[in-house]
Design a protein around this motif. Structure first.
Motif, PDB file in Angstrom:
ATOM      1  N   GLY A   1       0.817  -1.203   0.000  1.00 37.78           N
ATOM      2  CA  GLY A   1       0.000   0.000   0.000  1.00 37.78           C
ATOM      3  C   GLY A   1       0.853   1.255   0.000  1.00 37.78           C
ATOM      4  N   SER A   2       1.971   1.234   0.724  1.00 35.15           N
ATOM      5  CA  SER A   2       2.867   2.402   0.751  1.00 35.15           C
ATOM      6  C   SER A   2       3.405   2.708  -0.629  1.00 35.15           C
ATOM      7  N   ALA A   3       3.724   1.660  -1.388  1.00 36.35           N
ATOM      8  CA  ALA A   3       4.224   1.869  -2.748  1.00 36.35           C
ATOM      9  C   ALA A   3       3.156   2.493  -3.634  1.00 36.35           C
ATOM     10  N   ILE A   4       1.908   2.064  -3.467  1.00 40.12           N
ATOM     11  CA  ILE A   4       0.809   2.633  -4.248  1.00 40.12           C
ATOM     12  C   ILE A   4       0.643   4.112  -3.932  1.00 40.12           C
ATOM     13  N   LEU A   5       0.701   4.465  -2.650  1.00 39.15           N
ATOM     14  CA  LEU A   5       0.565   5.868  -2.269  1.00 39.15           C
ATOM     15  C   LEU A   5       1.722   6.697  -2.802  1.00 39.15           C
ATOM     16  N   ARG A   6       2.936   6.145  -2.783  1.00 40.41           N
ATOM     17  CA  ARG A   6       4.084   6.881  -3.314  1.00 40.41           C
ATOM     18  C   ARG A   6       3.931   7.124  -4.817  1.00 40.41           C
ATOM     19  N   ILE A   7       3.443   6.105  -5.531  1.00 46.19           N
ATOM     20  CA  ILE A   7       3.221   6.267  -6.967  1.00 46.19           C
ATOM     21  C   ILE A   7       2.194   7.368  -7.228  1.00 46.19           C
ATOM     22  N   ALA A   8       1.101   7.335  -6.468  1.00 47.20           N
ATOM     23  CA  ALA A   8       0.047   8.339  -6.640  1.00 47.20           C
ATOM     24  C   ALA A   8       0.582   9.740  -6.370  1.00 47.20           C
ATOM     25  N   LEU A   9       1.370   9.900  -5.318  1.00 46.42           N
ATOM     26  CA  LEU A   9       1.924  11.217  -4.991  1.00 46.42           C
ATOM     27  C   LEU A   9       2.944  11.670  -6.027  1.00 46.42           C
ATOM     28  N   ARG A  10       3.764  10.729  -6.497  1.00 44.81           N
ATOM     29  CA  ARG A  10       4.823  11.095  -7.441  1.00 44.81           C
ATOM     30  C   ARG A  10       4.262  11.557  -8.781  1.00 44.81           C
TER      31      ARG A  10
ATOM     32  N   ASP B   1      -7.740   9.933  -2.647  1.00 40.91           N
ATOM     33  CA  ASP B   1      -7.980  11.096  -1.790  1.00 40.91           C
ATOM     34  C   ASP B   1      -6.692  11.665  -1.214  1.00 40.91           C
ATOM     35  N   ILE B   2      -5.630  10.858  -1.199  1.00 41.89           N
ATOM     36  CA  ILE B   2      -4.351  11.345  -0.685  1.00 41.89           C
ATOM     37  C   ILE B   2      -3.853  12.531  -1.510  1.00 41.89           C
ATOM     38  N   ILE B   3      -4.302  12.631  -2.763  1.00 41.56           N
ATOM     39  CA  ILE B   3      -3.895  13.737  -3.637  1.00 41.56           C
ATOM     40  C   ILE B   3      -4.398  15.064  -3.080  1.00 41.56           C
ATOM     41  N   GLU B   4      -5.568  15.068  -2.486  1.00 42.66           N
ATOM     42  CA  GLU B   4      -6.109  16.295  -1.892  1.00 42.66           C
ATOM     43  C   GLU B   4      -5.621  16.495  -0.469  1.00 42.66           C
ATOM     44  N   VAL B   5      -5.386  15.421   0.245  1.00 36.69           N
ATOM     45  CA  VAL B   5      -5.055  15.516   1.670  1.00 36.69           C
ATOM     46  C   VAL B   5      -3.757  16.288   1.889  1.00 36.69           C
ATOM     47  N   ALA B   6      -2.705  15.936   1.154  1.00 38.94           N
ATOM     48  CA  ALA B   6      -1.394  16.545   1.392  1.00 38.94           C
ATOM     49  C   ALA B   6      -1.405  18.058   1.159  1.00 38.94           C
ATOM     50  N   PRO B   7      -1.923  18.556   0.012  1.00 41.19           N
ATOM     51  CA  PRO B   7      -1.958  20.017  -0.178  1.00 41.19           C
ATOM     52  C   PRO B   7      -2.824  20.734   0.858  1.00 41.19           C
ATOM     53  N   LEU B   8      -3.955  20.145   1.224  1.00 44.32           N
ATOM     54  CA  LEU B   8      -4.814  20.785   2.223  1.00 44.32           C
ATOM     55  C   LEU B   8      -4.134  20.822   3.583  1.00 44.32           C
ATOM     56  N   LEU B   9      -3.355  19.797   3.879  1.00 41.85           N
ATOM     57  CA  LEU B   9      -2.605  19.781   5.134  1.00 41.85           C
ATOM     58  C   LEU B   9      -1.560  20.902   5.152  1.00 41.85           C
ATOM     59  N   LEU B  10      -0.875  21.075   4.026  1.00 41.57           N
ATOM     60  CA  LEU B  10       0.125  22.145   3.927  1.00 41.57           C
ATOM     61  C   LEU B  10      -0.525  23.515   4.041  1.00 41.57           C
TER      62      LEU B  10
END
Length: 567
Positions: A12-21, A136-145
């Motif tokens: 799952g971590s690899a999937i999230l890294r791919i999505a973020l990258r 949803d991680i695509i929106e989470v990180a920018p909103l957190l920043l």
């Protein structure tokens, strides 16, 4: 190894890294715009305090007009930065979810090793809900920043008015996040369990729907429904557990945020009463104390979103990392090679099974035991990993164990006796890709013409999910038409006429033999018309070939054969 499989994410971590990258650009622009939005929101109470301070010193109309213009610029910045920032992030989110849905669906359509404990209903849930929640991680990180920007701007602004106010915001924020991080761990474990139970309930529904008719036939539908009720109740109870944890988390977050806002307001009021800050700074402090609740609330929600995204990504990894049933290799069948060889295969009820079918030959295999027929069809269809059976299967001279699924299916097609019918039309079921050259011939050979002619729309007649508006014989003939229209080098049919009447079966047997003349065809059946149409018949008894001859010769010389196939 196939490069595609080598790069497949395994965790799952690899999937999230791919999505973020691969969404780094969109996330950067989104973070900038959402940071501008939060900065503008923060600037509003700051500007309001400065305006009050300035108005008390200089009560001119010019100053008032300038103040209004400044507020208009802030409001415009807030409006447009939010609008375009969320548009960028939601587009990236939707696109990323679509990519993972396609990836999971593509992987789910390929046979995988049987030790992967996932059913079709679970794969459906993973390809829909889990793909969306992972993206949803695509929106989470920018909103957190952007929330971090708001907190920092608030702390700096209050710190300039009073160091104690600035430190209160920083220390309070750290304390709130520390407390909430402890609470979020329970939510994460509970969410993973809830998603797994919901998926199992979905899989149970899919199984019930697909088997409802036979269940009703022997009165097992009530027991099946009771089984589903148990699974669904477990999912419901777990949902209550997660809901309670989420409720405690949300309540604690709201209470802590309100406590911090009240503390800032009270301290600002005390400082103003003591004359350490001005009235304008008091207005600013009160406004920021109210404003900071929203970014802190967003901060509080982020761990939940991250936990859900991680749990969903882990479930997607179960599908994407599932090993294929064949060893991916670079071998290819000989172009145009239509021969099939099964050499010493041991699997299930099959015992040292050996036979060869030459290119262009029409061979029928009369299996005395249905289990042997099913095991043979599974091996031929690459539904069994090569490591799970002994012996060799060769297609066009190439070992099937050295072929990828794609290479194998370019030359070998196995049509199961229970071929799936999809929602759409007769045409899309027969020729899903829209590139078939033999649709008309396949319709005629499978005796599906009467179904086509019966409806005004012809081949464009709608078909419901699983062929609910077709009879059993019509569904079987539709599945047969699809297999014939594919025009494979080697075609294997497993009991293609069990649901049709004797006259239609006779015509189908003759038509299939005619249409497939010059192409390798294997029919696993005990149907006399199909056995009679074959060039030769192989008798499969006890997991091995025990006799070989024409149908008519076997009828006259083999009593067991005659008793088995005669109707």
């Amino acid at each position: 190894m196939n490069p595609r499989d080598a790069t497949q994410p395994r965790t799952g971590s690899a999937i999230l890294r791919i999505a973020l990258r691969r969404n780094a650009g969109a996330m950067t622009w989104g973070a900038v715009l959402m940071g501008m939005y939060q900065a503008g929101e923060t600037a509003f109470p700051i500007a309001l305090g400065l305006i009050v301070e300035h108005a008390m010193r200089n009560r001119s109309l010019g100053a008032l007009g300038l103040s209004i213009a400044v507020l208009a610029v802030i409001i415009t910045t807030v409006s447009f930065s939010w609008r375009f920032g969320m548009r960028i992030l939601q587009k990236a989110n939707t696109t990323e979810a679509h990519r993972w849905r396609v990836e999971v669906a593509s992987r789910g359509l390929q046979p995988v090793a049987r030790d992967v404990d996932l059913r079709s209903g679970e794969v459906l849930t993973i390809a829909t809900e889990d793909a969306d929640q992972t993206a949803d991680i695509i929106e989470v990180a920018p909103l957190l920043l952007s929330s971090l920007v708001a907190v920092l701007v608030t702390a700096v602004a209050l710190g300039l008015a009073s160091v104690r106010l600035g430190l209160l915001v920083i220390v309070g924020t750290i304390a709130i996040l520390t407390i909430l991080s402890v609470l979020s761990r329970r939510i994460g474990s509970g969410t993973r369990e809830q998603q797994a139970r919901v998926a199992r309930a979905g899989a149970k529904v899919a199984d019930l729907i697909s088997g409802l008719r036979p269940l009703r036939g022997f009165g097992g539908n009530h027991a099946a429904f009771a089984s589903y009720r148990t699974v669904s109740t477990q999912a419901k109870h777990q949902a209550f557990v997660v809901a309670r944890a989420n409720g405690v988390y949300a309540g604690a977050a709201l209470a802590l945020n309100a406590l911090l806002a009240a503390a800032v307001t009270l301290m600002a009021g005390r400082l103003a009463f003591q004359g350490q800050i001005s009235i304008g700074q008091l207005v600013m402090a009160v406004g920021l104390a109210q404003f900071i609740i929203e970014p802190l609330k967003l901060f509080a929600q982020m761990p939940t979103y991250v936990m859900v995204a991680r749990a969903s990504a882990e479930r997607m990894a179960l599908v994407l990392a599932a090993p294929p049933v064949t060893i991916p290799g670079s071998g290819r069948p000989t172009p145009g090679g239509g021969d099939l060889e099964v050499d010493g295969v041991r699997y299930g009820s099959l015992n040292e099974l050996r036979f060869t079918v030459s290119p262009g030959e029409f061979v029928a295999i009369a299996a005395y035991q249905p289990r042997s027929a099913a095991d043979l069809a599974s091996v031929l269809a690459a539904g069994v990993p090569p490591d799970d059976y002994q012996g060799t299967m060769r297609v066009g001279g190439a070992d099937a164990a050295d072929l990828s699924i794609e290479a194998l299916r370019e030359h070998l097609l196995v049509n199961p006796y229970d071929g799936e019918i999809f929602a759409g039309t007769l045409r899309t079921n027969i020729d899903p890709a829209g590139t078939g050259r033999l649709v008309a011939e396949a319709v005629a050979a499978s005796m599906l013409t009467d179904v086509v002619d019966l409806h005004r729309d012809g081949l464009d007649h709608p078909v419901r999910d699983r062929g609910a508006n077709l009879s059993g014989g019509q569904r079987q003939r539709l599945s047969l038409a699809r297999a014939l229209a594919a025009d494979a080098d080697v075609l294997v049919l497993h009991d293609p006429t069990t649901a049709v009447d004797a006259v239609t079966e006779q015509l189908i047997a003759r038509n299939v033999a005619g249409l497939r003349r010059g192409r390798t065809t294997i029919v696993i059946t005990t149907s006399p018309p199909l056995l009679d149409a074959a060039d030769r018949v192989l008798v499969l008894d006890g997991g091995a070939i025990t006799a070989e001859d024409s149908h008519r010769n076997l009828l006259s010389t083999d009593d067991t054969y005659r008793l088995t196939v005669a109707r």
